[in-house]
Design a protein around this motif. Structure first.
Motif, PDB file in Angstrom:
ATOM      1  N   MET A 173      40.702  52.139  46.444  1.00 46.96           N
ATOM      2  CA  MET A 173      41.194  50.857  46.921  1.00 46.96           C
ATOM      3  C   MET A 173      40.782  50.709  48.385  1.00 46.96           C
ATOM      4  O   MET A 173      41.048  51.585  49.196  1.00 46.96           O
ATOM      5  N   PRO A 174      40.133  49.581  48.765  1.00 47.99           N
ATOM      6  CA  PRO A 174      39.704  49.396  50.152  1.00 47.99           C
ATOM      7  C   PRO A 174      40.906  49.282  51.080  1.00 47.99           C
ATOM      8  O   PRO A 174      41.949  48.762  50.716  1.00 47.99           O
ATOM      9  N   SER A 175      40.757  49.796  52.308  1.00 42.25           N
ATOM     10  CA  SER A 175      41.852  49.730  53.275  1.00 42.25           C
ATOM     11  C   SER A 175      41.879  48.400  54.023  1.00 42.25           C
ATOM     12  O   SER A 175      42.899  48.022  54.560  1.00 42.25           O
ATOM     13  N   ASP A 176      40.765  47.694  54.084  1.00 38.12           N
ATOM     14  CA  ASP A 176      40.716  46.393  54.751  1.00 38.12           C
ATOM     15  C   ASP A 176      40.999  45.296  53.739  1.00 38.12           C
ATOM     16  O   ASP A 176      40.545  45.357  52.600  1.00 38.12           O
ATOM     17  N   PRO A 177      41.760  44.243  54.163  1.00 44.50           N
ATOM     18  CA  PRO A 177      42.005  43.135  53.229  1.00 44.50           C
ATOM     19  C   PRO A 177      40.688  42.439  52.881  1.00 44.50           C
ATOM     20  O   PRO A 177      39.783  42.362  53.700  1.00 44.50           O
ATOM     21  N   GLN A 178      40.618  41.964  51.660  1.00 51.31           N
ATOM     22  CA  GLN A 178      39.442  41.229  51.215  1.00 51.31           C
ATOM     23  C   GLN A 178      39.867  39.842  50.806  1.00 51.31           C
ATOM     24  O   GLN A 178      40.934  39.664  50.219  1.00 51.31           O
ATOM     25  N   PHE A 179      39.040  38.855  51.119  1.00 52.09           N
ATOM     26  CA  PHE A 179      39.338  37.477  50.777  1.00 52.09           C
ATOM     27  C   PHE A 179      38.417  37.032  49.647  1.00 52.09           C
ATOM     28  O   PHE A 179      37.227  37.320  49.655  1.00 52.09           O
ATOM     29  N   HIS A 180      38.995  36.352  48.672  1.00 55.52           N
ATOM     30  CA  HIS A 180      38.244  35.877  47.509  1.00 55.52           C
ATOM     31  C   HIS A 180      38.549  34.397  47.315  1.00 55.52           C
ATOM     32  O   HIS A 180      39.680  33.969  47.494  1.00 55.52           O
ATOM     33  N   PRO A 238      48.384  43.009  31.686  1.00 56.40           N
ATOM     34  CA  PRO A 238      47.010  43.205  31.220  1.00 56.40           C
ATOM     35  C   PRO A 238      46.037  42.333  32.014  1.00 56.40           C
ATOM     36  O   PRO A 238      46.307  41.185  32.286  1.00 56.40           O
ATOM     37  N   GLY A 239      44.928  42.896  32.403  1.00 55.95           N
ATOM     38  CA  GLY A 239      43.916  42.152  33.155  1.00 55.95           C
ATOM     39  C   GLY A 239      44.122  42.217  34.654  1.00 55.95           C
ATOM     40  O   GLY A 239      43.271  41.779  35.419  1.00 55.95           O
ATOM     41  N   GLY A 240      45.255  42.747  35.097  1.00 59.64           N
ATOM     42  CA  GLY A 240      45.504  42.979  36.516  1.00 59.64           C
ATOM     43  C   GLY A 240      45.350  41.757  37.403  1.00 59.64           C
ATOM     44  O   GLY A 240      45.702  40.636  37.038  1.00 59.64           O
ATOM     45  N   LEU A 241      44.818  41.998  38.586  1.00 64.89           N
ATOM     46  CA  LEU A 241      44.669  40.937  39.592  1.00 64.89           C
ATOM     47  C   LEU A 241      43.800  39.786  39.095  1.00 64.89           C
ATOM     48  O   LEU A 241      44.117  38.622  39.311  1.00 64.89           O
ATOM     49  N   ARG A 242      42.702  40.118  38.436  1.00 64.69           N
ATOM     50  CA  ARG A 242      41.778  39.076  37.978  1.00 64.69           C
ATOM     51  C   ARG A 242      42.484  38.088  37.047  1.00 64.69           C
ATOM     52  O   ARG A 242      42.383  36.873  37.204  1.00 64.69           O
ATOM     53  N   ALA A 243      43.247  38.590  36.082  1.00 66.46           N
ATOM     54  CA  ALA A 243      43.931  37.716  35.124  1.00 66.46           C
ATOM     55  C   ALA A 243      45.054  36.928  35.785  1.00 66.46           C
ATOM     56  O   ALA A 243      45.202  35.726  35.545  1.00 66.46           O
ATOM     57  N   PRO A 258      40.044  44.018  37.696  1.00 60.21           N
ATOM     58  CA  PRO A 258      41.008  43.893  36.598  1.00 60.21           C
ATOM     59  C   PRO A 258      42.046  45.019  36.645  1.00 60.21           C
ATOM     60  O   PRO A 258      42.387  45.610  35.631  1.00 60.21           O
ATOM     61  N   GLU A 259      42.531  45.341  37.830  1.00 59.79           N
ATOM     62  CA  GLU A 259      43.491  46.420  38.042  1.00 59.79           C
ATOM     63  C   GLU A 259      44.809  45.850  38.557  1.00 59.79           C
ATOM     64  O   GLU A 259      44.828  44.774  39.147  1.00 59.79           O
ATOM     65  N   PRO A 260      45.915  46.563  38.362  1.00 54.60           N
ATOM     66  CA  PRO A 260      47.196  46.089  38.887  1.00 54.60           C
ATOM     67  C   PRO A 260      47.186  46.078  40.415  1.00 54.60           C
ATOM     68  O   PRO A 260      46.437  46.810  41.051  1.00 54.60           O
ATOM     69  N   GLY A 261      48.030  45.229  40.989  1.00 57.72           N
ATOM     70  CA  GLY A 261      48.137  45.180  42.439  1.00 57.72           C
ATOM     71  C   GLY A 261      48.980  44.016  42.902  1.00 57.72           C
ATOM     72  O   GLY A 261      49.612  43.320  42.102  1.00 57.72           O
ATOM     73  N   ALA A 262      48.994  43.799  44.198  1.00 58.58           N
ATOM     74  CA  ALA A 262      49.710  42.681  44.814  1.00 58.58           C
ATOM     75  C   ALA A 262      48.681  41.770  45.461  1.00 58.58           C
ATOM     76  O   ALA A 262      47.578  42.191  45.809  1.00 58.58           O
TER      77      ALA A 262
END
Length: 78
Positions: A1-8, A57-62, A16-20
């Motif tokens: 997991m990257p330590s710097d925030p990423q903007f999308h 299911p599908g994590g952040l992407r979903a 497709p992983e769990p997260g906030a």
């Protein structure tokens, strides 16, 4: 997991992983809100942050992808 925030700016670039996540919403004009059983409110123009989690299911992407879809049932957590 990257330590710097990423903007999308679209969900297909998210893993497709769990997260906030935090959505930055830029509101350019007033938005009247009509919620059942509540008095009408108006969101004024500005920037709003929405914080959420993606554990299913599908994590952040979903989960973030749902925010981008049109024609879905609206659920307000404001």
């Amino acid at each position: 997991m990257p330590s710097d925030p990423q903007f999308h700016d679209r969900p297909d670039t998210l893993p497709p992983e769990p997260g906030a996540y935090v959505l930055l919403i830029a509101l350019e004009c007033e938005l009247p809100l009509r919620l059942p059983g509540k008095p009408e409110r108006v969101l004024t123009p500005g920037r709003y942050l929405y914080c959420g989690s993606a554990r299913g299911p599908g994590g952040l992407r979903a989960r973030v992808g749902r925010h981008f879809r049109h024609g879905k049932p609206e659920r307000w957590h404001i």
